[in-house]
Design an enzyme around this catalytic site. Structure first.
Site, short mmCIF file in Angstrom:
data_model
loop_
_atom_site.label_atom_id
_atom_site.label_comp_id
_atom_site.label_asym_id
_atom_site.label_seq_id
_atom_site.Cartn_x
_atom_site.Cartn_y
_atom_site.Cartn_z
N ASP A 1 2.94 -9.52 -3.12
CA ASP A 1 1.50 -9.40 -2.96
C ASP A 1 0.77 -10.74 -3.16
O ASP A 1 0.47 -11.15 -4.29
CB ASP A 1 0.92 -8.37 -3.92
CG ASP A 1 -0.44 -7.86 -3.45
OD1 ASP A 1 -1.18 -8.64 -2.83
OD2 ASP A 1 -0.76 -6.68 -3.69
N SER B 1 -4.50 -0.15 -4.21
CA SER B 1 -5.94 -0.03 -3.97
C SER B 1 -6.32 -0.13 -2.51
O SER B 1 -7.23 0.57 -2.05
CB SER B 1 -6.69 -1.09 -4.78
OG SER B 1 -6.24 -2.38 -4.44
N LYS C 1 3.41 -2.81 4.57
CA LYS C 1 2.16 -2.48 3.87
C LYS C 1 1.11 -2.10 4.90
O LYS C 1 0.77 -2.89 5.76
CB LYS C 1 1.69 -3.65 3.00
CG LYS C 1 0.48 -3.30 2.16
CD LYS C 1 0.32 -4.20 0.95
CE LYS C 1 0.02 -5.63 1.30
NZ LYS C 1 -0.33 -6.44 0.12
N ASP D 1 -4.02 -12.56 -8.82
CA ASP D 1 -4.01 -11.17 -9.28
C ASP D 1 -2.91 -10.98 -10.32
O ASP D 1 -1.72 -11.10 -10.00
CB ASP D 1 -3.79 -10.22 -8.10
CG ASP D 1 -3.90 -8.75 -8.49
OD1 ASP D 1 -4.05 -8.45 -9.69
OD2 ASP D 1 -3.85 -7.90 -7.58
N ASN E 1 2.85 -6.75 -9.28
CA ASN E 1 3.11 -7.84 -8.34
C ASN E 1 4.41 -8.57 -8.64
O ASN E 1 4.76 -9.51 -7.91
CB ASN E 1 1.95 -8.84 -8.35
CG ASN E 1 0.67 -8.26 -7.80
OD1 ASN E 1 0.70 -7.30 -7.03
ND2 ASN E 1 -0.46 -8.82 -8.19
#
Length: 438
Positions: A306, A139, A157, A287, A292
């Site tokens: 993450d 996202s 990332k 999350d 993840n």
């Protein structure tokens, strides 16, 4: 190994370009309604407005455009696919669920532009190899593999441009669009989800903060050989670029075909970690996205990825959650009531029958902890029962109280690992796990 993604479209970074993309989406949804209405008229049917809006074609339009916008726009779809998936028609939920793992990546030119801005134009000299084809796109950023001059394999990332600046407006615009498009049931209150999306994205968009949390989790789990956490490469990390050591492994949900004892162990490690995060670390990665987690079939380690959505839970809040669990295990409704009121699930003005309904949901959520021996998540309908109870309470016209954000994040994380345990058809001795934390 994850299959590399094919470079795609540039991320619209400006406010007006993003609004224009959402506007074209609304136009496409409206056009789809007209086409479906004409088709039904031609068949001699009388079109129903709700049926015209809630179609797989419209859901495809929404999912495709959100995946191109990325950022907060895509996060809204992710939250809805995970939190409200059981409330949507199966074909709609299946389409929106693509947003949990699939995004259209940036093209190479935009990647170079972001790295030039973050590292300076000479950044290539720090690498032996850099793959411009992203290995994953989500996202708010996409991941590239590379090798440093010192031989370390790293994962990088890279945040999509404009994400931080567009969070609040994206969430508001997409929430309104999804509501107006009819892609959500009218009874579904998405306001708490949208507030969570804003908060979570503002935190996730700060890669320096995520790097600190990743390092903290690595230190907390240093003696736990069942888990693996990437190591931060601080000299190549900024607010928009996060560099860490590369971790291999397979998607955690791909282990559904593994032997029963392996699936049981994986689920035990994941649920045990959430309990440690709350009751021992007071620090939770909130999350629950399956992406993840990965699993290293060679070392038998659960890989944690993450840490952008990590939240600190104060001691006084943890004490109240512990009181709820202890009360649920002992059947002490008075103790549970006192703790729930202290957390903010309701107040002293809340009707007695509403308080009892909330406490009954807590008791249900603690069902696996009361099981004698391993709890079989694969054969349990616990998630559906809790969902149904929550929906029934939410439809009560005089029950308006919304729990604090910390509680909502905890619910989502615990619900996520319960769902993963069910996906793995795992059996977990929850009573033993919780006893080790008292």
């Amino acid at each position: 190994m994850t299959k590399p993604l094919v470079p795609g479209t540039a991320v619209p970074a400006g406010r007006w370009s993003r609004m224009a993309r959402l506007g074209s989406l609304a136009t496409g949804v409206a056009g789809g309604m007209l086409a479906e209405g004409a088709r039904q008229l031609a068949q001699g049917k009388r079109p129903v407005l709700g049926n015209l809006l809630l179609t797989p074609a419209n859901a495809h339009r929404v999912a495709e455009q959100l995946s191109k916008l990325r950022g907060a726009a895509m996060k809204v779809g992710q939250l809805l696919s995970m939190d409200a998936g059981d409330l949507l028609p199966p074909e709609i939920a299946a389409i929106l669920s693509r947003l949990r793992s699939d995004a259209t990546p940036m093209p190479m030119s935009q990647v170079v532009s972001v790295l030039d801005a973050g590292w300076g134009e000479g950044w290539r000299h720090q690498f032996r190899q850099f793959s411009f084809t992203p290995i994953a796109a989500a996202s708010i950023g996409q991941v590239h593999f590379a090798q440093l001059k010192d031989g370390r394999d790293v994962a990088i990332k890279i945040q999509y441009p404009g994400v931080r600046q567009s969070i609040d407006s994206d969430v508001d615009n997409v929430a309104g669009l999804l509501r107006l498009s009819g892609l959500l049931p009218s009874t579904l209150d998405i306001a708490p989800l949208m507030a969570d999306a804003k908060l979570q994205l503002h935190e996730e968009a700060d890669y320096l903060c995520e790097g600190r949390y990743m390092t903290q989790f690595g230190n907390l789990l240093a003696g736990a050989t069942d888990y693996a956490v990437p190591a931060l490469v601080p000299e190549l990390t900024s607010a928009s670029v996060l560099t860490m050591t590369r971790m291999n492994g397979v998607p955690i949900e791909s282990m559904t075909g593994a032997p029963q004892e392996v699936r049981d162990r994986i689920a035990t490690l994941l649920i045990g970690l959430v309990l440690r995060e709350l009751f021992e670390f007071h620090l939770i990665q909130t999350d629950p996205n399956f992406a993840n987690y990965r699993y290293d079939t060679v070392t038998a380690q659960v890989i944690l990825l993450d840490f952008g959505a990590t939240r600190v839970y104060p001691e006084e809040l943890v004490t109240q959650f512990r009181a709820i669990v202890r009360g649920a295990l002992a059947g002490d409704m008075d103790a549970m009531d006192t703790a729930a009121c202290a957390i903010g699930y309701y107040d002293t003005k809340t009707a007695a029958h509403h308080r009892q309904a909330v406490l009954a949901m807590f008791a249900q959520a603690c069902e696996p902890l009361r099981s004698e021996g391993p709890y079989d998540f694969g054969q349990s309908d616990l998630a559906a029962r809790i969902r149904d109870a929550g929906l029934a309470l939410g439809r009560e016209p005089d029950f308006w109280h919304t729990p604090p954000a910390a509680a909502l994040f905890l619910h989502r994380k615990l619900g996520g690992v319960y769902l993963l345990a069910a996906r793995l058809q795992a059996r977990v001795d929850m009573a033993t796990l919780i006893r080790g934390l008292w």
